[in-house]
Design a protein around this motif. Structure first.
Motif, PDB file in Angstrom:
ATOM      1  N   ALA A  78      13.382  25.210 -42.293  1.00 22.16           N
ATOM      2  CA  ALA A  78      13.962  26.539 -42.544  1.00 22.16           C
ATOM      3  C   ALA A  78      15.386  26.611 -41.988  1.00 22.16           C
ATOM      4  O   ALA A  78      16.311  27.093 -42.655  1.00 22.16           O
ATOM      5  N   ALA A  79      15.570  26.084 -40.777  1.00 25.97           N
ATOM      6  CA  ALA A  79      16.900  26.105 -40.167  1.00 25.97           C
ATOM      7  C   ALA A  79      17.872  25.223 -40.949  1.00 25.97           C
ATOM      8  O   ALA A  79      19.047  25.557 -41.134  1.00 25.97           O
ATOM      9  N   ASP A  80      17.369  24.106 -41.467  1.00 26.88           N
ATOM     10  CA  ASP A  80      18.201  23.206 -42.284  1.00 26.88           C
ATOM     11  C   ASP A  80      18.664  23.941 -43.544  1.00 26.88           C
ATOM     12  O   ASP A  80      19.849  23.944 -43.880  1.00 26.88           O
ATOM     13  N   ALA A  81      17.739  24.599 -44.215  1.00 27.73           N
ATOM     14  CA  ALA A  81      18.109  25.308 -45.453  1.00 27.73           C
ATOM     15  C   ALA A  81      19.118  26.411 -45.156  1.00 27.73           C
ATOM     16  O   ALA A  81      20.098  26.593 -45.879  1.00 27.73           O
ATOM     17  N   ALA A  82      18.918  27.123 -44.055  1.00 22.35           N
ATOM     18  CA  ALA A  82      19.853  28.192 -43.684  1.00 22.35           C
ATOM     19  C   ALA A  82      21.241  27.621 -43.420  1.00 22.35           C
ATOM     20  O   ALA A  82      22.260  28.198 -43.801  1.00 22.35           O
ATOM     21  N   ALA A  83      21.268  26.413 -42.829  1.00 21.48           N
ATOM     22  CA  ALA A  83      22.561  25.761 -42.554  1.00 21.48           C
ATOM     23  C   ALA A  83      23.268  25.412 -43.858  1.00 21.48           C
ATOM     24  O   ALA A  83      24.486  25.499 -43.967  1.00 21.48           O
ATOM     25  N   ARG A  84      22.480  25.027 -44.862  1.00 21.47           N
ATOM     26  CA  ARG A  84      23.105  24.568 -46.124  1.00 21.47           C
ATOM     27  C   ARG A  84      23.731  25.726 -46.901  1.00 21.47           C
ATOM     28  O   ARG A  84      24.714  25.550 -47.600  1.00 21.47           O
ATOM     29  N   VAL A  85      23.121  26.904 -46.797  1.00 20.48           N
ATOM     30  CA  VAL A  85      23.609  28.003 -47.663  1.00 20.48           C
ATOM     31  C   VAL A  85      24.296  29.100 -46.875  1.00 20.48           C
ATOM     32  O   VAL A  85      24.893  29.993 -47.441  1.00 20.48           O
ATOM     33  N   GLY A  86      24.185  29.023 -45.525  1.00 17.06           N
ATOM     34  CA  GLY A  86      24.707  30.133 -44.722  1.00 17.06           C
ATOM     35  C   GLY A  86      26.185  29.978 -44.413  1.00 17.06           C
ATOM     36  O   GLY A  86      26.929  29.327 -45.121  1.00 17.06           O
ATOM     37  N   GLN A  87      26.564  30.543 -43.272  1.00 20.85           N
ATOM     38  CA  GLN A  87      27.978  30.551 -42.869  1.00 20.85           C
ATOM     39  C   GLN A  87      28.311  29.381 -41.964  1.00 20.85           C
ATOM     40  O   GLN A  87      29.430  29.231 -41.542  1.00 20.85           O
ATOM     41  N   GLY A  88      27.285  28.579 -41.634  1.00 18.14           N
ATOM     42  CA  GLY A  88      27.623  27.506 -40.686  1.00 18.14           C
ATOM     43  C   GLY A  88      26.367  26.834 -40.189  1.00 18.14           C
ATOM     44  O   GLY A  88      25.657  26.217 -40.946  1.00 18.14           O
ATOM     45  N   LEU A  89      26.083  27.024 -38.913  1.00 16.94           N
ATOM     46  CA  LEU A  89      25.011  26.257 -38.294  1.00 16.94           C
ATOM     47  C   LEU A  89      23.629  26.816 -38.593  1.00 16.94           C
ATOM     48  O   LEU A  89      23.457  28.021 -38.728  1.00 16.94           O
ATOM     49  N   GLY A  90      22.645  25.909 -38.636  1.00 12.44           N
ATOM     50  CA  GLY A  90      21.235  26.312 -38.635  1.00 12.44           C
ATOM     51  C   GLY A  90      20.719  26.022 -37.228  1.00 12.44           C
ATOM     52  O   GLY A  90      21.136  25.043 -36.607  1.00 12.44           O
ATOM     53  N   VAL A  91      19.844  26.865 -36.693  1.00 13.34           N
ATOM     54  CA  VAL A  91      19.383  26.695 -35.317  1.00 13.34           C
ATOM     55  C   VAL A  91      17.861  26.647 -35.284  1.00 13.34           C
ATOM     56  O   VAL A  91      17.208  27.556 -35.805  1.00 13.34           O
ATOM     57  N   ALA A  92      17.327  25.555 -34.696  1.00  7.87           N
ATOM     58  CA  ALA A  92      15.874  25.370 -34.572  1.00  7.87           C
ATOM     59  C   ALA A  92      15.540  25.303 -33.087  1.00  7.87           C
ATOM     60  O   ALA A  92      15.933  24.350 -32.405  1.00  7.87           O
ATOM     61  N   ALA A  93      14.863  26.330 -32.572  1.00  7.03           N
ATOM     62  CA  ALA A  93      14.554  26.420 -31.136  1.00  7.03           C
ATOM     63  C   ALA A  93      13.086  26.106 -30.915  1.00  7.03           C
ATOM     64  O   ALA A  93      12.209  26.682 -31.570  1.00  7.03           O
ATOM     65  N   VAL A  94      12.839  25.156 -30.014  1.00 10.05           N
ATOM     66  CA  VAL A  94      11.464  24.674 -29.800  1.00 10.05           C
ATOM     67  C   VAL A  94      11.218  24.402 -28.324  1.00 10.05           C
ATOM     68  O   VAL A  94      12.148  24.316 -27.518  1.00 10.05           O
ATOM     69  N   THR A  95       9.947  24.202 -27.997  1.00 19.01           N
ATOM     70  CA  THR A  95       9.626  23.828 -26.628  1.00 19.01           C
ATOM     71  C   THR A  95       9.730  22.320 -26.483  1.00 19.01           C
ATOM     72  O   THR A  95       9.827  21.585 -27.466  1.00 19.01           O
ATOM     73  N   TYR A  96       9.661  21.891 -25.240  1.00 17.86           N
ATOM     74  CA  TYR A  96       9.828  20.465 -24.926  1.00 17.86           C
ATOM     75  C   TYR A  96       8.593  19.678 -25.349  1.00 17.86           C
ATOM     76  O   TYR A  96       7.486  20.198 -25.355  1.00 17.86           O
TER      77      TYR A  96
END
Ligand SMILES: Cc1ncc(Cc2csc(CCOP(=O)(O)OP(=O)(O)O)c2C)c(N)n1
Ligand SMILES: [Mg+2]
Length: 541
Positions: A54-72
């Motif tokens: 989802a973050a990758d797709a947002a990066a491709r069509v959005g204004q810039g970065l896609g952000v994927a926040a996860v636990t360790y």
């Protein structure tokens, strides 16, 4: 300001507009600040591969970065495949992982979620990102964040940031984005002059537009350049959907043996093929009727411009395009090219559904309701997308991982606010289709077209004797209501047309149309691709 707020502000300054994520105890402190600060909206999903897609797709069509926040550990390592896909497809994705605090790292205890060592995760992501930082010193953090995010944008590649859980609320200065280094004018001028000289000498120049043109947001400029150069334009398989909305002399998509023979000949016979931001991969060129002589091409990719046997280094694509525009005069002669004709006018009768019917149905739908951005998974649905009229398309056309489609549809709607159409096979839906259960909570309402042939049909085309390609009937449409949407199973073309019309008229709930396709019935593009590759291989044997 604390470290998390400083980081969130920097992400927004570099173009991020939302965060997808799944927390865990190593990430709870910074997830809490994400939620309470409201600097970027947080969309939580159900399984980390989907967070990455989802973050990758947002990066491709959005204004810039896609952000994927996860636990360790369990979270971040669950997302490795999606980050690999982003790396392969040049997506500016920021992996933001929680991590053990400095004190517990020194406790001498083996920590939960730890794989081999506490550095294992960082080492794994070092291989899948272009820059990394563990933010364990608040004094150094602003400079580290600035460096890493600049690399993400400049190289359009994923980066990795690890935030120890005892640092999330540490006081921290604001991040000052790094200035973009100016181009080396001498190199850029020489390069642009030589590119134009080559194109002007060519008898049959062709411009092939690749994914970097999207990643660096150059589509309008490249369309203008194509007109000024008077050069017909094509996209590759991976580049399908590029230049949508830009007034470009676009002939269509180069698919080698699987595509339009005239366009294939134009590309393969060209003595001035200009690959602009194009990935030279097997999925883009593996089905070439005749191998393209790369010595005759001009290839701009990853900051290098190759011409024949020599190359210019450190030439950003945006600077090259600007330099070429500066050397070419605007023209009112926006020459027209014969655009491809896509199937329309689905015959809504009692006949069973073939992939070609789905393309016609989608084209009819978009002709009536306006174009929709499309997220496609891997499988025959992606080959069918080649017969869908020009529209924005995100798909893992090179890395070719399954599971991308539904989460990428959520990323599209989050990043653009536009209702997406998702194309996905039954096998891929089994992987991440369940993320639709988050739509009601997140306010998304994609239309999802499931190509249900109860088969791993792509694999069967290459190895028909294997029974493991037979899948069971999962009755996806019946599960839609429980996930908060509406589902309908269709077996005939009439039912398909009616179901899509109803889906388009229903907003606020995801719409799942499960199209039953007889096993062995392929899209024209996949059929041509398989036959063409077999013919090419027979010729090489
Ligand atoms: C994460 C991952 N694991 C396995 C594979 C390998 C594969 C490529 S295509 C395919 C079958 C796809 O079945 P589906 O029903 O979705 O579509 P269709 O072929 O049209 O029937 C597989 C298993 C890939 N690419 N990614
Ligand atoms: Mg299938």
């Amino acid at each position: 300001m604390n470290l998390t707020e400083s980081l969130l502000g920097a992400l927004r300054d570099h173009g991020a507009r939302q965060i997808f994520g799944i927390p865990g105890d190593f990430a709870l402190p910074f997830f809490r600040i994400i939620e309470e600060s409201g600097i970027l909206p947080l969309h939580t999903l159900s399984h980390e591969p989907a967070v990455g897609f989802a973050a990758d797709a947002a990066a491709r069509v959005g204004q810039g970065l896609g952000v994927a926040a996860v636990t360790y550990g369990a979270g971040a390592l669950n997302m490795v495949n999606a980050v690999a896909a982003a790396y392969a497809e040049r997506s500016p994705l920021v992996v933001l992982s929680g991590g053990p605090g400095r004190g517990e790292s020194r406790s001498g205890l083996l920590l939960h979620h730890q794989a081999r060592s506490l550095d294992s995760q960082l080492e794994i992501f070092r291989e899948l990102t272009c820059d990394q930082a563990r933010l364990e010193d608040a004094a150094r953090a602003p400079a580290e964040i600035a460096r890493v995010l600049a690399a993400c944008v400049d190289r359009s590649l994923p980066v990795y940031l690890e935030l120890p859980r005892d640092m999330a609320a540490a006081p921290c200065a604001k991040v000052s984005p790094l200035p973009t280094a100016p181009p080396d004018r001498e190199v850029l001028d020489a390069c642009a002059d030589e590119v134009l000289a080559r194109l002007s000498r060519a008898r049959s120049p062709v411009l092939m537009v690749g994914i970097e043109v999207r990643r660096y947001r150059l589509e309008e400029k490249v369309a203008e350049l194509a007109h000024r150069l008077g050069v017909p334009t094509v996209t590759s398989f991976m580049g399908r959907g590029l230049l949508t909305g830009a007034d470009a002399p676009l002939l269509g998509t180069y698919l080698g043996v699987a595509g339009d023979p005239g366009l294939t000949r134009l590309v393969e016979d060209s003595d001035g093929l200009f690959l602009l931001g194009e990935l030279v991969s097997d999925t883009n060129f593996g089905a070439s009727e005749r191998s393209i002589d790369l010595r005759k091409t001009i290839h701009a990719w990853e900051g290098e411009v190759k011409l024949g046997y020599h190359a210019y280094q450190g030439v950003r694509l945006a600077d090259l395009v600007d330099a070429l525009l500066a050397r070419t005069a605007p023209t009112s002669r926006h020459f027209a090219v014969s655009r491809p004709v896509y199937p329309r006018g689905l015959v809504a009768d009692g006949a069973p559904i073939a992939p070609a019917d789905l393309a016609a149905a989608v084209n009819d739908l978009m002709a009536t309701h306006g174009t929709m951005p499309i997220a496609s998974d891997v499988g025959d649905c992606l080959f069918t997308a080649m017969d869908v009229d020009q529209t924005e398309l995100v798909a893992p056309g090179y890395y070719a991982t399954m599971g991308f489609g539904v989460p990428a549809g959520l990323g599209l709607q989050a990043a653009t606010g536009r209702r997406p159409l998702v194309l996905v096979g039954d096998g891929a839906f089994q992987m991440t289709g369940w993320e639709l259960g988050n739509c009601r909570r997140l306010g998304f309402d994609p239309i999802v077209l499931v190509f249900n042939n109860q088969s791993w049909e792509m694999l069967r085309t290459f190895q028909p004797q294997s029974r493991f390609n037979d899948l069971d009937d999962w009755k996806f449409a019946e599960m839609a209501a429980g996930l908060g949407g509406d589902g309908v199973r269709v077996r005939t073309r009439a039912e398909l047309a009616q179901a899509l019309a109803r889906a388009a008229a229903t907003r606020g709930r995801f719409q799942l149309v499960e199209a039953m396709i007889p096993r062995g019935v392929l899209s024209p593009t996949l059929k041509n691709f398989v036959e063409g590759v077999k013919r090419l291989n027979a010729g090489k044997a």
